[in-house]
Design a protein around this motif. Structure first.
Motif, PDB file in Angstrom:
ATOM      1  N   SER A   1      52.548  48.562  44.225  1.00 16.83           N
ATOM      2  CA  SER A   1      52.997  47.440  45.047  1.00 16.83           C
ATOM      3  C   SER A   1      52.282  46.173  44.589  1.00 16.83           C
ATOM      4  N   ASP A   2      52.682  45.038  45.127  1.00 19.57           N
ATOM      5  CA  ASP A   2      52.012  43.779  44.799  1.00 19.57           C
ATOM      6  C   ASP A   2      50.517  43.851  45.108  1.00 19.57           C
ATOM      7  N   GLU A   3      50.194  44.312  46.301  1.00 24.89           N
ATOM      8  CA  GLU A   3      48.791  44.385  46.709  1.00 24.89           C
ATOM      9  C   GLU A   3      47.998  45.328  45.812  1.00 24.89           C
TER      10      GLU A   3
ATOM     11  N   ARG B   1      39.613  31.845  43.229  1.00 23.01           N
ATOM     12  CA  ARG B   1      40.168  30.507  43.508  1.00 23.01           C
ATOM     13  C   ARG B   1      41.583  30.618  44.063  1.00 23.01           C
ATOM     14  N   LEU B   2      42.383  31.492  43.471  1.00 23.66           N
ATOM     15  CA  LEU B   2      43.741  31.673  43.970  1.00 23.66           C
ATOM     16  C   LEU B   2      43.740  32.132  45.421  1.00 23.66           C
ATOM     17  N   GLU B   3      42.821  33.014  45.755  1.00 29.73           N
ATOM     18  CA  GLU B   3      42.775  33.554  47.112  1.00 29.73           C
ATOM     19  C   GLU B   3      42.227  32.565  48.135  1.00 29.73           C
TER      20      GLU B   3
ATOM     21  N   LEU C   1      52.244  36.809  48.257  1.00 25.75           N
ATOM     22  CA  LEU C   1      51.014  37.595  48.362  1.00 25.75           C
ATOM     23  C   LEU C   1      49.874  36.760  48.944  1.00 25.75           C
ATOM     24  N   LEU C   2      49.857  35.472  48.615  1.00 22.02           N
ATOM     25  CA  LEU C   2      48.826  34.570  49.132  1.00 22.02           C
ATOM     26  C   LEU C   2      49.247  33.891  50.434  1.00 22.02           C
TER      27      LEU C   2
ATOM     28  N   ALA D   1      56.176  44.809  40.201  1.00 25.32           N
ATOM     29  CA  ALA D   1      55.188  44.168  41.067  1.00 25.32           C
ATOM     30  C   ALA D   1      55.088  42.699  40.706  1.00 25.32           C
ATOM     31  N   MET D   2      54.914  41.859  41.703  1.00 28.66           N
ATOM     32  CA  MET D   2      54.790  40.400  41.556  1.00 28.66           C
ATOM     33  C   MET D   2      56.106  39.720  41.179  1.00 28.66           C
TER      34      MET D   2
END
Length: 346
Positions: free
Chosen positions: A263-265, A285-287, A60-61, A102-103
């Motif tokens: 979904s993941d998003e 921070r993750l993004e 995802l990232l 998801a994830m």
């Protein structure tokens, strides 16, 4: 309707009612006319996996390629088909990951109890009962729903370190995606596959016919574990995201059933709506941050050390023999790797 991209390596054409055309960079082009497979490929409960990425938050990232649970499920089915597995075993392969959330495996760190099976396995029937899959299976003669238990099918699921369609497809797909193997090497491995003693034997095993090709697979698989699956940098992303997932669900802000609906998003967006300011900062921070430096990070306790010991068909005995038996140097290398990775545990 033109072919639809359903994964990093795969497109699907469902424009004809009575057939599906799969274009997969690893396995080539396939026309699927079996009615049960066609209906399952069109089912919302399976097609939702197009929005579920194999590597969860890492993908995802954008730290790993957008390989999807759908393309992996189709890949496992194509692999069983490639080695001569029955229609029933192909159905089992196609459905083996149908309950993934998801994830993907982030949920294991968020909601699973220590020592428990993967969350999607524990809750598989809970999810399946909400879908049309039992009706589809019954319609085509699988009233017992047996194909939903992939462990009954040796070509689909085998204990580590043996090969099976699940382990082999995600290993090859990830190895090419991560650059651990070239696409040409992956295709040579697929061309070298066989089943011993045969595809109908109760003790059937997926094997390779060439020990050197088996070694290239084993080493590529180990590099995937070192670089991504068992990498503390990616483990850090998982545990940090799992904390956000756990708090979002336990607070009631996000419903647990959303794990199978979104979904993941979409799930990430729903979490962002409900987390507090501290959670917002954690998501920011993750993004925005680069992949953490894993040098001084431990592996999460629930992380696996993944290696394989591929079975190789031995012409002299007519039996399957582990690669480590044929090449003792690989046995030594594999054991050293396992010991070194376990030393990284928290």
């Amino acid at each position: 309707m033109p072919p639809v991209k359903v994964g990093h390596f795969q497109t699907l054409d469902l424009s004809a009612e009575n057939k599906a055309i799969i274009q997969d960079q690893l396995y080539g082009d396939h026309i699927i006319s079996d009615p049960v497979l066609n209906e399952l490929l069109r089912s919302p409960s399976l097609s939702r996996l197009v929005g579920v990425r194999q590597h969860g938050i890492s993908s995802l990232l954008n730290f790993t390629p957008p390989i999807t649970r759908f393309e992996h499920s189709v890949g496992a089915f194509l692999l069983v088909r490639h080695v001569g597995g029955s229609l029933e075993e192909q159905v089992a392969a196609l459905l083996h990951d149908v309950s993934h959330t998801a994830m993907s495996h982030v949920v294991d760190f968020a909601l699973s109890e220590p020592g428990e099976e993967s969350f999607h396995e524990v809750h598989k029937m809970r999810f399946v009962k909400t879908t049309q899959i039992p009706e589809i299976l019954s319609k085509y003669g699988f009233e017992d729903l047996k194909p939903l238990d992939e462990e009954l099918y040796p070509l689909v699921e085998m204990p580590t370190p043996h090969l099976c369609a699940d382990r082999l497809d995600y290993g090859l797909r990830d190895a090419v995606g991560f650059g651990s193997l070239s696409l040409e090497e992956a295709r040579r491995i697929i061309a070298c596959l066989d089943v011993c003693p045969d595809a109908t034997s109760p003790d059937r095993l997926i094997v390779l016919r060439d020990p050197e090709i088996a070694l290239s697979l084993a080493n590529g698989y180990m590099r995937c574990d070192r670089d991504v699956w068992g990498n503390p940098s990616h483990g850090s992303l998982y545990t940090r995201t799992a904390e956000l997932m756990r708090s979002s669900i336990r607070s009631g802000g996000v419903r647990e059933d959303d794990l199978w609906r979104l979904s993941d998003e979409q799930f990430w967006a729903e979490m962002r709506k409900v987390v507090d300011s501290k959670g917002q900062e954690a998501m920011d921070r993750l993004e925005s941050e680069a992949l953490p430096n894993g040098k001084d990070l431990p592996l999460p306790r629930g992380a696996k050390v993944r290696t394989i010991d591929p079975d190789v068909y031995d012409l002299s005995s007519g039996k399957a023999v582990p690669l480590s038996t044929l090449l003792p140097e690989y046995a030594t290398e594999r054991e050293r790797y396992i010991v070194a990775r376990r030393a990284l545990y928290e």
